[in-house]
Design a protein around this motif. Sequence first.
Motif, mmCIF file in Angstrom:
data_model
loop_
_atom_site.group_PDB
_atom_site.id
_atom_site.type_symbol
_atom_site.label_atom_id
_atom_site.label_comp_id
_atom_site.label_asym_id
_atom_site.label_seq_id
_atom_site.Cartn_x
_atom_site.Cartn_y
_atom_site.Cartn_z
ATOM 1 N N VAL A 42 4.161 -0.910 12.273
ATOM 2 C CA VAL A 42 3.866 0.511 12.051
ATOM 3 C C VAL A 42 2.358 0.687 11.872
ATOM 4 N N CYS A 43 1.757 -0.154 11.035
ATOM 5 C CA CYS A 43 0.315 -0.056 10.783
ATOM 6 C C CYS A 43 -0.497 -0.270 12.061
ATOM 7 N N GLU A 44 -0.095 -1.240 12.867
ATOM 8 C CA GLU A 44 -0.813 -1.489 14.126
ATOM 9 C C GLU A 44 -0.834 -0.234 14.988
ATOM 10 N N ARG A 45 0.290 0.427 15.072
ATOM 11 C CA ARG A 45 0.367 1.658 15.863
ATOM 12 C C ARG A 45 -0.466 2.784 15.230
ATOM 13 N N LEU A 46 -0.429 2.878 13.908
ATOM 14 C CA LEU A 46 -1.234 3.908 13.232
ATOM 15 C C LEU A 46 -2.719 3.639 13.417
ATOM 16 N N HIS A 47 -3.132 2.375 13.366
ATOM 17 C CA HIS A 47 -4.544 2.037 13.587
ATOM 18 C C HIS A 47 -4.963 2.425 14.997
ATOM 19 N N ASN A 48 -4.067 2.229 15.964
ATOM 20 C CA ASN A 48 -4.367 2.635 17.343
ATOM 21 C C ASN A 48 -4.471 4.149 17.476
ATOM 22 N N SER A 49 -3.923 4.871 16.514
ATOM 23 C CA SER A 49 -4.021 6.342 16.486
ATOM 24 C C SER A 49 -5.168 6.797 15.601
ATOM 25 N N ASP A 50 -6.083 5.876 15.279
ATOM 26 C CA ASP A 50 -7.275 6.160 14.480
ATOM 27 C C ASP A 50 -6.943 6.551 13.040
ATOM 28 N N LEU A 51 -5.921 5.904 12.486
ATOM 29 C CA LEU A 51 -5.525 6.168 11.106
ATOM 30 C C LEU A 51 -5.730 4.920 10.256
ATOM 31 N N ARG A 52 -6.218 5.106 9.072
ATOM 32 C CA ARG A 52 -6.392 4.017 8.112
ATOM 33 C C ARG A 52 -5.095 3.904 7.307
ATOM 34 N N THR A 53 -4.728 2.692 6.897
ATOM 35 C CA THR A 53 -3.492 2.504 6.137
ATOM 36 C C THR A 53 -3.761 1.801 4.815
ATOM 37 N N VAL A 54 -2.975 2.164 3.823
ATOM 38 C CA VAL A 54 -2.974 1.537 2.504
ATOM 39 C C VAL A 54 -1.525 1.209 2.196
ATOM 40 N N VAL A 55 -1.260 -0.087 1.887
ATOM 41 C CA VAL A 55 0.112 -0.515 1.639
ATOM 42 C C VAL A 55 0.143 -1.441 0.426
ATOM 43 N N PRO A 56 0.868 -1.066 -0.633
ATOM 44 C CA PRO A 56 1.046 -2.006 -1.745
ATOM 45 C C PRO A 56 1.827 -3.228 -1.260
ATOM 46 N N GLU A 57 1.463 -4.400 -1.750
ATOM 47 C CA GLU A 57 2.163 -5.629 -1.357
ATOM 48 C C GLU A 57 3.627 -5.589 -1.767
ATOM 49 N N SER A 58 3.936 -4.870 -2.842
ATOM 50 C CA SER A 58 5.301 -4.776 -3.340
ATOM 51 C C SER A 58 5.445 -3.476 -4.115
ATOM 52 N N LEU A 59 6.656 -2.990 -4.170
ATOM 53 C CA LEU A 59 6.946 -1.786 -4.947
ATOM 54 C C LEU A 59 7.297 -2.128 -6.394
ATOM 55 N N ASP A 60 7.493 -3.411 -6.684
ATOM 56 C CA ASP A 60 7.926 -3.854 -8.013
ATOM 57 C C ASP A 60 7.000 -3.336 -9.115
ATOM 58 N N GLY A 61 7.579 -2.557 -10.029
ATOM 59 C CA GLY A 61 6.843 -2.043 -11.176
ATOM 60 C C GLY A 61 5.995 -0.817 -10.901
ATOM 61 N N LEU A 62 5.923 -0.379 -9.657
ATOM 62 C CA LEU A 62 5.078 0.764 -9.293
ATOM 63 C C LEU A 62 5.813 2.065 -9.610
ATOM 64 N N ASN A 63 5.178 2.946 -10.377
ATOM 65 C CA ASN A 63 5.787 4.236 -10.706
ATOM 66 C C ASN A 63 4.856 5.354 -10.248
ATOM 67 N N PRO A 64 5.287 6.614 -10.338
ATOM 68 C CA PRO A 64 4.438 7.710 -9.851
ATOM 69 C C PRO A 64 3.031 7.727 -10.457
ATOM 70 N N ASP A 65 2.901 7.497 -11.761
ATOM 71 C CA ASP A 65 1.565 7.492 -12.367
ATOM 72 C C ASP A 65 0.687 6.396 -11.768
ATOM 73 N N ASP A 66 1.301 5.251 -11.448
ATOM 74 C CA ASP A 66 0.555 4.152 -10.835
ATOM 75 C C ASP A 66 0.059 4.532 -9.441
ATOM 76 N N VAL A 67 0.872 5.283 -8.705
ATOM 77 C CA VAL A 67 0.460 5.713 -7.364
ATOM 78 C C VAL A 67 -0.794 6.577 -7.471
ATOM 79 N N PHE A 68 -0.797 7.522 -8.405
ATOM 80 C CA PHE A 68 -1.976 8.366 -8.574
ATOM 81 C C PHE A 68 -3.184 7.560 -9.043
ATOM 82 N N ALA A 69 -2.967 6.622 -9.963
ATOM 83 C CA ALA A 69 -4.062 5.764 -10.430
ATOM 84 C C ALA A 69 -4.611 4.921 -9.281
#
Length: 188
Positions: A42-69
């Motif tokens: 998915v990221c490879e295709r998004l990069h080809n569309s001139d988009l930057r990507t950010v992906v957490p290595e894991s969702l473990d322990g991640l909550n909404p406040d952490d996403v904003f932080a």
Amino acid sequence: MESTTVTTDSGSFAVRIDGPESRHTVLLLPDAGQGADVFDAVCERLHNSDLRTVVPESLDGLNPDDVFAMLDHLALPWVHLAGAGAGAELAWAVASGRFGRFASLVVVDRGHPVVPMVDGTVRDASAPIAEVPTTIVVGDPTRMPEADASMRYVTGEFRVVDLGGIDDVPARAAAEFASAIALRTGSW
């Protein structure tokens, strides 16, 4: 690919950042038990569309406040948001009721949290509406009623993409998922 660690009140989270420098960044949230590599195609295709990507290595322990932080730490005040499985549930949680922080929302096989799932469970009966253009990509046909019923809880433009029975959409339908995300980044 750049890898960084973001520390929040809940702990430290490894994050992958990749793609061209762009005014459009996509935050991708994987399902529970999956790593960031589920989004490689998915990221490879998004990069080809001139988009930057950010992906957490894991969702473990991640909550909404952490996403904003995390977004604050990475100096990303405005992003496109996408998620699959538990990542889609987290995406709804951070996008609902937060006008102006997210440019778009694309989720896989999850409707708005107030809409009953297939088994009748409501994830969050008090979830606010999502004031963001939203696409729900449906791989599991049993999720279609949930997707359709979500329309009334989205004030932005709303789409449902039916993939007709594809499980694990990020891995098995990367092109379709990336297309749904890329379409949301355009101004058409």
